[in-house]
Write a protein that holds these residues in place. Structure first.
Motif, PDB file in Angstrom:
ATOM      1  N   VAL A   1       0.828  -1.202   0.000  1.00  0.00           N
ATOM      2  CA  VAL A   1       0.000   0.000   0.000  1.00  0.00           C
ATOM      3  C   VAL A   1       0.862   1.251   0.000  1.00  0.00           C
ATOM      4  O   VAL A   1       0.729   2.134   0.823  1.00  0.00           O
ATOM      5  CB  VAL A   1      -0.980   0.007   1.204  1.00  0.00           C
ATOM      6  CG1 VAL A   1      -2.080  -0.987   0.978  1.00  0.00           C
ATOM      7  CG2 VAL A   1      -0.248  -0.288   2.504  1.00  0.00           C
ATOM      8  N   ILE A   2       1.777   1.314  -0.937  1.00  0.00           N
ATOM      9  CA  ILE A   2       2.657   2.468  -1.064  1.00  0.00           C
ATOM     10  C   ILE A   2       2.162   3.393  -2.173  1.00  0.00           C
ATOM     11  O   ILE A   2       2.139   4.600  -2.031  1.00  0.00           O
ATOM     12  CB  ILE A   2       4.100   2.020  -1.382  1.00  0.00           C
ATOM     13  CG1 ILE A   2       4.604   1.083  -0.292  1.00  0.00           C
ATOM     14  CG2 ILE A   2       5.012   3.230  -1.499  1.00  0.00           C
ATOM     15  CD1 ILE A   2       4.606   1.702   1.083  1.00  0.00           C
ATOM     16  N   LYS A   3       1.712   2.824  -3.257  1.00  0.00           N
ATOM     17  CA  LYS A   3       1.237   3.608  -4.391  1.00  0.00           C
ATOM     18  C   LYS A   3      -0.226   3.281  -4.684  1.00  0.00           C
ATOM     19  O   LYS A   3      -0.631   2.122  -4.626  1.00  0.00           O
ATOM     20  CB  LYS A   3       2.075   3.324  -5.645  1.00  0.00           C
ATOM     21  CG  LYS A   3       3.530   3.750  -5.502  1.00  0.00           C
ATOM     22  CD  LYS A   3       3.670   5.260  -5.478  1.00  0.00           C
ATOM     23  CE  LYS A   3       5.140   5.669  -5.432  1.00  0.00           C
ATOM     24  NZ  LYS A   3       5.298   7.123  -5.384  1.00  0.00           N
TER      25      LYS A   3
ATOM     26  N   VAL B   1       8.103  -0.417  10.372  1.00  0.00           N
ATOM     27  CA  VAL B   1       7.184   0.401   9.593  1.00  0.00           C
ATOM     28  C   VAL B   1       7.901   0.936   8.358  1.00  0.00           C
ATOM     29  O   VAL B   1       9.007   1.469   8.455  1.00  0.00           O
ATOM     30  CB  VAL B   1       6.655   1.581  10.440  1.00  0.00           C
ATOM     31  CG1 VAL B   1       5.742   2.480   9.615  1.00  0.00           C
ATOM     32  CG2 VAL B   1       5.921   1.056  11.670  1.00  0.00           C
ATOM     33  N   GLU B   2       7.283   0.781   7.193  1.00  0.00           N
ATOM     34  CA  GLU B   2       7.905   1.191   5.938  1.00  0.00           C
ATOM     35  C   GLU B   2       7.458   2.580   5.483  1.00  0.00           C
ATOM     36  O   GLU B   2       8.194   3.269   4.776  1.00  0.00           O
ATOM     37  CB  GLU B   2       7.588   0.173   4.844  1.00  0.00           C
ATOM     38  CG  GLU B   2       8.086  -1.238   5.128  1.00  0.00           C
ATOM     39  CD  GLU B   2       9.603  -1.322   5.183  1.00  0.00           C
ATOM     40  OE1 GLU B   2      10.263  -0.452   4.587  1.00  0.00           O
ATOM     41  OE2 GLU B   2      10.113  -2.251   5.831  1.00  0.00           O
ATOM     42  N   SER B   3       6.245   2.994   5.861  1.00  0.00           N
ATOM     43  CA  SER B   3       5.696   4.261   5.383  1.00  0.00           C
ATOM     44  C   SER B   3       4.982   4.980   6.514  1.00  0.00           C
ATOM     45  O   SER B   3       4.582   4.362   7.504  1.00  0.00           O
ATOM     46  CB  SER B   3       4.707   4.018   4.240  1.00  0.00           C
ATOM     47  OG  SER B   3       5.326   3.315   3.183  1.00  0.00           O
TER      48      SER B   3
ATOM     49  N   TYR C   1      -7.183   3.905   8.879  1.00  0.00           N
ATOM     50  CA  TYR C   1      -5.833   4.454   8.813  1.00  0.00           C
ATOM     51  C   TYR C   1      -5.457   4.844   7.394  1.00  0.00           C
ATOM     52  O   TYR C   1      -6.003   4.341   6.410  1.00  0.00           O
ATOM     53  CB  TYR C   1      -4.806   3.494   9.398  1.00  0.00           C
ATOM     54  CG  TYR C   1      -4.662   2.156   8.716  1.00  0.00           C
ATOM     55  CD1 TYR C   1      -3.655   1.919   7.787  1.00  0.00           C
ATOM     56  CD2 TYR C   1      -5.511   1.106   9.025  1.00  0.00           C
ATOM     57  CE1 TYR C   1      -3.500   0.683   7.185  1.00  0.00           C
ATOM     58  CE2 TYR C   1      -5.374  -0.138   8.429  1.00  0.00           C
ATOM     59  CZ  TYR C   1      -4.368  -0.346   7.513  1.00  0.00           C
ATOM     60  OH  TYR C   1      -4.224  -1.572   6.912  1.00  0.00           O
ATOM     61  N   LEU C   2      -4.539   5.792   7.329  1.00  0.00           N
ATOM     62  CA  LEU C   2      -3.984   6.279   6.070  1.00  0.00           C
ATOM     63  C   LEU C   2      -2.517   5.933   6.010  1.00  0.00           C
ATOM     64  O   LEU C   2      -1.812   5.961   7.024  1.00  0.00           O
ATOM     65  CB  LEU C   2      -4.143   7.796   5.963  1.00  0.00           C
ATOM     66  CG  LEU C   2      -5.566   8.345   5.926  1.00  0.00           C
ATOM     67  CD1 LEU C   2      -5.527   9.873   6.024  1.00  0.00           C
ATOM     68  CD2 LEU C   2      -6.286   7.918   4.649  1.00  0.00           C
ATOM     69  N   ILE C   3      -2.043   5.620   4.815  1.00  0.00           N
ATOM     70  CA  ILE C   3      -0.623   5.366   4.603  1.00  0.00           C
ATOM     71  C   ILE C   3      -0.135   6.275   3.487  1.00  0.00           C
ATOM     72  O   ILE C   3      -0.763   6.371   2.432  1.00  0.00           O
ATOM     73  CB  ILE C   3      -0.362   3.900   4.222  1.00  0.00           C
ATOM     74  CG1 ILE C   3      -0.836   2.969   5.344  1.00  0.00           C
ATOM     75  CG2 ILE C   3       1.117   3.668   3.931  1.00  0.00           C
ATOM     76  CD1 ILE C   3      -0.643   1.509   5.032  1.00  0.00           C
ATOM     77  N   ALA C   4       0.976   6.948   3.729  1.00  0.00           N
ATOM     78  CA  ALA C   4       1.554   7.843   2.718  1.00  0.00           C
ATOM     79  C   ALA C   4       2.849   7.255   2.204  1.00  0.00           C
ATOM     80  O   ALA C   4       3.643   6.706   2.966  1.00  0.00           O
ATOM     81  CB  ALA C   4       1.814   9.219   3.318  1.00  0.00           C
ATOM     82  N   ALA C   5       3.073   7.368   0.913  1.00  0.00           N
ATOM     83  CA  ALA C   5       4.350   6.956   0.343  1.00  0.00           C
ATOM     84  C   ALA C   5       5.468   7.726   1.024  1.00  0.00           C
ATOM     85  O   ALA C   5       5.304   8.884   1.425  1.00  0.00           O
ATOM     86  CB  ALA C   5       4.371   7.213  -1.162  1.00  0.00           C
ATOM     87  N   ARG C   6       6.623   7.095   1.157  1.00  0.00           N
ATOM     88  CA  ARG C   6       7.728   7.700   1.896  1.00  0.00           C
ATOM     89  C   ARG C   6       8.150   9.049   1.293  1.00  0.00           C
ATOM     90  O   ARG C   6       8.483   9.982   2.015  1.00  0.00           O
ATOM     91  CB  ARG C   6       8.920   6.759   1.925  1.00  0.00           C
ATOM     92  CG  ARG C   6      10.021   7.244   2.855  1.00  0.00           C
ATOM     93  CD  ARG C   6      11.041   6.171   3.138  1.00  0.00           C
ATOM     94  NE  ARG C   6      11.968   6.639   4.154  1.00  0.00           N
ATOM     95  CZ  ARG C   6      12.313   5.944   5.218  1.00  0.00           C
ATOM     96  NH1 ARG C   6      11.755   4.767   5.435  1.00  0.00           N
ATOM     97  NH2 ARG C   6      13.176   6.408   6.092  1.00  0.00           N
TER      98      ARG C   6
END
Length: 285
Positions: free
Chosen positions: A12-14, A38-40, A88-93
């Motif tokens: 779930v990065i892009k 955690v990656e992002s 929750y929200l995940i944002a690209a790095r």
């Protein structure tokens, strides 16, 4: 009890529409037993919650109307009980780095503040932003990417304001240029430089004055600040990677595993191997 990677999923990065943001929901009971890295940037918003989350070795109780921000590189495990409901929200790095650079969130790298008990207004404001982002993601409209990104920035700024409020009693850390420089240097050189005199010379102040500033700001000596940084990074490596203890010791600048193990035992009360075993069983120390 369900086992789930939650906010730690790598895919779930892009997003095909936003390019940088992803939205998910979760409900309990569920848990992450083995600590994960955690990656992002992830922002969790709990409508209802019971249980706990471990972040970089510290355990926090989760509760209703709470937000949790997880930053890239942090080590996390959790146990959410039945009835827990959240999103929750995940944002690209890349987006995370741009936003934090532009907005200068007032947190230092060595101790990221990330747990927020929200008042009713802040909770509803954040929840509304989450839902609006989800609506935009569902639309078949690639032109909505900029709007989604701006909505995420709004969410981030609401939390930034909350974070600034929580740190109001700790302004010395942000205002004092010597402390800011020390924290930055420690983040960059803790693996190779473990002597107080190195940091004092780099800042161009005396070791005694740096020690005075550290005691005033962090309530511990400069030497202990350095040890705490090394210990925190050791825990992250032991929990979040599969590196053998020997490799962890080398990464942290110790001459051998025995030296590292003795340091870890003195500072934490456990040898590294015992620490790993206890954490894998969900026992806190």
């Amino acid at each position: 009890m369900k086992k789930n990677n939650l906010f730690l999923r790598n895919e779930v990065i892009k997003h095909e529409k936003s390019g940088e943001i992803s939205y998910r929901t979760f409900n309990g009971p569920l848990e992450i037993i083995k600590p994960k890295k955690v990656e992002s940037l992830s922002i969790l918003l709990f409508e209802k919650a019971r249980g706990y989350i471990n972040i970089d070795g510290d355990q926090y109780q989760v509760m209703s109307e709470m937000a949790i921000v997880l930053f890239p590189g942090q080590i996390v495990s959790c146990h959410f009980e039945s009835g827990t409901i959240g999103q929750y929200l995940i944002a690209a790095r890349d987006l995370y780095e741009i936003i934090t650079s532009i907005n200068n969130m007032p947190i230092d790298k060595s101790k990221l503040i990330s747990i927020f008990k929200l008042n009713e207004d802040n909770f509803h404001a954040l929840s509304q932003e989450f839902l609006e982002i989800n609506k935009l993601l569902k639309k078949d409209d690639k032109g909505s990417a900029e709007i989604i990104t701006n909505r995420f920035k709004t969410t981030y700024l609401i939390l930034k304001a909350k974070c600034m409020h929580l740190r109001a009693c700790d302004n010395n850390e942000r205002r004092n240029p010597f402390i800011k420089k020390f924290v930055s240097l420690l983040d960059d050189f803790y693996q190779d430089e473990k002597l107080v005199v190195f940091y004092a010379n780099a800042i161009n102040i005396s070791p005694s004055y740096l020690n005075k500033l550290c005691k005033k700001t962090f309530k511990v000596s400069t030497k202990q600040c350095i040890k705490n940084k090394i210990l925190a990074e050791a825990k992250r490596l032991l929990l979040g990677t599969d590196l053998p203890i020997k490799e962890v010791s080398l990464n942290l600048g110790f001459r051998d595993a025995a030296n590292f193990s003795n340091f870890f035992k003195k500072e934490s009360g456990l040898y590294p191997r015992d620490f790993i075993q206890l954490r894998s069983k969900g026992i806190q120390h």
